[in-house]
Design a protein around this motif. Sequence first.
Motif, short mmCIF file in Angstrom:
data_model
loop_
_atom_site.label_atom_id
_atom_site.label_comp_id
_atom_site.label_asym_id
_atom_site.label_seq_id
_atom_site.Cartn_x
_atom_site.Cartn_y
_atom_site.Cartn_z
N ASP A 590 -10.23 0.43 2.18
CA ASP A 590 -11.68 0.96 1.54
C ASP A 590 -11.38 2.67 0.63
O ASP A 590 -9.91 2.90 1.00
N GLU A 591 -12.49 2.60 -0.31
CA GLU A 591 -11.58 3.57 -1.46
C GLU A 591 -12.09 4.56 -0.31
O GLU A 591 -10.73 5.33 -0.82
N ARG A 592 -12.27 5.59 0.26
CA ARG A 592 -12.30 6.34 1.13
C ARG A 592 -10.61 6.36 2.72
O ARG A 592 -10.40 7.69 2.33
N GLU A 593 -10.32 5.61 2.57
CA GLU A 593 -9.11 5.00 2.86
C GLU A 593 -7.55 5.05 2.60
O GLU A 593 -6.77 5.09 3.20
N PRO A 595 -4.42 5.03 0.24
CA PRO A 595 -3.57 5.98 0.46
C PRO A 595 -3.01 6.81 -0.74
O PRO A 595 -3.40 5.78 -1.73
N ALA A 596 -2.98 7.57 -0.76
CA ALA A 596 -2.44 8.23 -2.07
C ALA A 596 -1.27 7.61 -3.47
O ALA A 596 -0.51 6.74 -3.06
N GLU A 626 2.65 1.20 -10.04
CA GLU A 626 2.02 2.00 -9.11
C GLU A 626 2.70 2.21 -7.77
O GLU A 626 3.52 1.00 -7.35
N VAL A 627 2.51 3.61 -7.25
CA VAL A 627 3.73 3.06 -5.82
C VAL A 627 3.01 3.99 -4.71
O VAL A 627 2.43 5.21 -5.42
N VAL A 628 2.98 3.57 -3.41
CA VAL A 628 2.90 3.99 -2.60
C VAL A 628 4.85 4.28 -1.04
O VAL A 628 5.04 3.49 -0.56
N ASP A 629 4.07 6.02 -1.80
CA ASP A 629 5.77 6.18 -0.81
C ASP A 629 5.17 5.65 0.70
O ASP A 629 4.57 6.35 1.05
N GLY A 630 6.76 5.23 0.91
CA GLY A 630 5.99 4.74 2.68
C GLY A 630 4.63 4.16 2.86
O GLY A 630 4.33 3.14 4.28
N HIS A 634 5.81 -3.24 5.15
CA HIS A 634 6.60 -2.64 6.54
C HIS A 634 7.30 -0.94 6.14
O HIS A 634 8.31 0.07 7.03
N GLY A 635 6.76 -0.17 5.68
CA GLY A 635 6.09 1.60 5.81
C GLY A 635 8.06 1.81 5.32
O GLY A 635 7.60 2.96 5.48
N ARG A 636 8.19 1.27 4.31
CA ARG A 636 8.64 1.64 3.78
C ARG A 636 9.29 1.67 2.05
O ARG A 636 9.63 2.36 1.12
N GLY A 637 7.58 1.84 1.61
CA GLY A 637 7.33 1.66 -0.17
C GLY A 637 6.42 0.35 -0.54
O GLY A 637 7.44 -0.51 0.33
N TYR A 638 6.07 0.64 -0.92
CA TYR A 638 4.74 -0.67 -1.32
C TYR A 638 4.65 -0.40 -3.08
O TYR A 638 4.54 0.72 -3.99
N LEU A 639 4.91 -1.23 -4.10
CA LEU A 639 4.42 -1.41 -5.65
C LEU A 639 3.43 -2.21 -5.44
O LEU A 639 3.90 -3.14 -5.43
#
Length: 765
Positions: A590-593, A595-596, A626-630, A634-639
């Motif tokens: 959701d847009e409000r949730e 992540p950075a 685009e990167v979401v750290d953590g 797997h909670g290790r990073g998302y691209l």
Amino acid sequence: MTLAEDTLRFNETVRFDETLEFDGEPFDPLRLTAAGSSAPVGADLAPTGGAVPATVPSPGPSGGSRSAAQIAAVVREVSAAVAAAHDSALVAQLALSRLALAGPSRSLGAELPAPARLPAPGRRPSAPPALTAGPAGPATAAPQETSPRITEASFKPLARTSRDALDAADLAALSRGEVAAVFGAPYEQHGVNPDVTLTESGVPTLLGWVADLRLRGGAQSAGSLRAGLLPLATTPANSGSTGGGPVGDALARGLLAAAGQAVRVFALYAGLHLCLADARFVPEAPTEDPDGRPRTGPAHPTASVRLTDAGQGWDGAGGEIQLEVGTIDLLPRPWLAARVLVHADGRLVAELDDVAVTVRERPGAPVGPEHGGAVPADLGRRNAAGERALLSEFHMAHCARGDQGIGLGPEFGGYRGRRATRLPGGGLRLVDRIMATDSRRGDLRGGATHVTEYDAAADCWYFADTANASMPNCVYMETSLQSALLLGYYLGATVAEPAEDYSLRNLGGSATVLREVELRDATIRQHSTLLSTNPMPGTALQDFSYEMAVDGEPFYRGESMFGYFNAPALARQTGLDGGRLVPTWLDAFDERERPAIRTIDVAARRADPAAPLCARGQLALLDDVEVVDGGGRHGRGYLRAQRPIDPGDWFFARHFHLDPVIPGSLGVEAVIQALQEWAVDAGHADGMARPGFVLPVGVTLHWKYRGQLLPSDGTFTLEVHISDVSRRPGRVRVTADASLWKPTMRIYELTDIAIELRDEGAPSW
């Protein structure tokens, strides 16, 4: 960073033989000395107690004084002019830096700022080249020096030699057909082409020497040479003719003959004769294109001969030839066409355009497999080790974009000019020769094998464009998969329905790198085995295993499935999620949730030629990540990254002829580049003296494709879930899972895709 700082950083990175500099002391506008005065102009403009003199003495015709405002205006104008000149010089020097660091795959002037842009390729010089001492002794015209533009479209010669100059004895040997004696063992054919010679029977050699043989020379980077022209037995041209006017028949014939011999030298140098047997040179260009359509192109009988104004009255008493190749190709027969300039006494005296030669077999001589795929005759090609090849680069080129009846046998002749199963073309064709086969056409049950080869020349386009220390992953995948698909197609998977147009698509597989290996200038030997064939309505599925080796040692192994699809079957693809559009991990929030997100500006990094570990040129597949750290599963990073699809993208013309689709291997390569950019951005190269990316040994990549990316799709989107980051001395390995979407569905799924960043010389993983 300022322009000057940027330039200084480039100059610290690379040494240039030529730089733009200023002589003398740095310019200081406040110390400019006026004529007839020992005091610098502006000396009296320095404030004294905050006051500025109203006027400053200034000698001139009127002997009057100029105001401080006038002097200040002059100083500002001069200062601005010098600053502009200095900035232009810095821009020019920066452009030269970028050109040198970008590598040979870049076109000259393609990315230079306007003040430093080079002349357009192919533009004729306004004056003859400068003169230097040539092999024959007297002053000769030196070739124009340009950096070669090596792209995936660059012609890959069939043999290479260290020879770049020939003397009279060498030319005499070429006239006797002794090609290997001049250029070396890779040119050996063991007597199958005795009539491939420099001169025709009874025609004297008109060249005294050859120098500056360059595979990438000339305005088109397609090849060049210089040659000494011996005196021609001619009569002068009409002395009253004007530039481009009539040329005496005898002089024209002599010039055409000499130019034709120069063209033959280059054809032999590039190995054009090596893929045919019982062949000869014919002074013409093809009359049809690879699809069999009539073509309008250069042909020797219509090659133009023009005398320049300086050449009027020239009697053909010797000089120098400069040859620049314009076109060189293997289809429909090996041929090239060139432009030839003739200089005499330091003057450009004649120009010849469209001087062409074709290597053509004698009538009745075999050029390809017989019915059933049998190759009973020696077709002329041998590899660098002297082993006879069954089929050569010539046949692979026909399989890619020509007459498949020549490439595979008469059963395939009906596919010419149609959408059909093909090898990729251009620099994406990564199979050169079939060396051996244990198969029978029509037997699709499994067990058939063949051995193919691919020469990974060090100047192949992908070595310059990859961020890897050696060959990129997409070439590993393509060369192994192409060898396998060629076996299935050679066995006749489609010939039972000759009226149907089938497209070939890879559906998935797995592959493992067995060892690190440097592949520049290596010959890769590919072993492929058909495991099974499963026919269905409108479709046939084939499974293969394969292994690649260098010098007898395997370095890559895998299995893969291919599908042959007719048009209705291809249109029924529903992707990996049953036709549903499943969102990316990031879009599911959701847009409000949400992540950075931070963004890695790949395009900006690529624009800096000093930026290391960055894919460039024709392998530049992403502009930002685009990167979401953590983040991620797997909670290790998302691209996540999105790439626009341009119908004019270079790979559509190569993969495949008349059936354009983005290669799956380039989709995988885009994922790898996202991981590489993240690794650099995350600082994993910090502390490494000479970092480089390598393909991780022992990690098995699994891929699944259930759709295709077409020129009309507009964009594709990829996402990466980092699953592991591991370290060893001098090495960092990143492993992930990934997916790729077209606008309507998810179509690629990758498991255990990995990259490895290692310091040069670090111990093996």
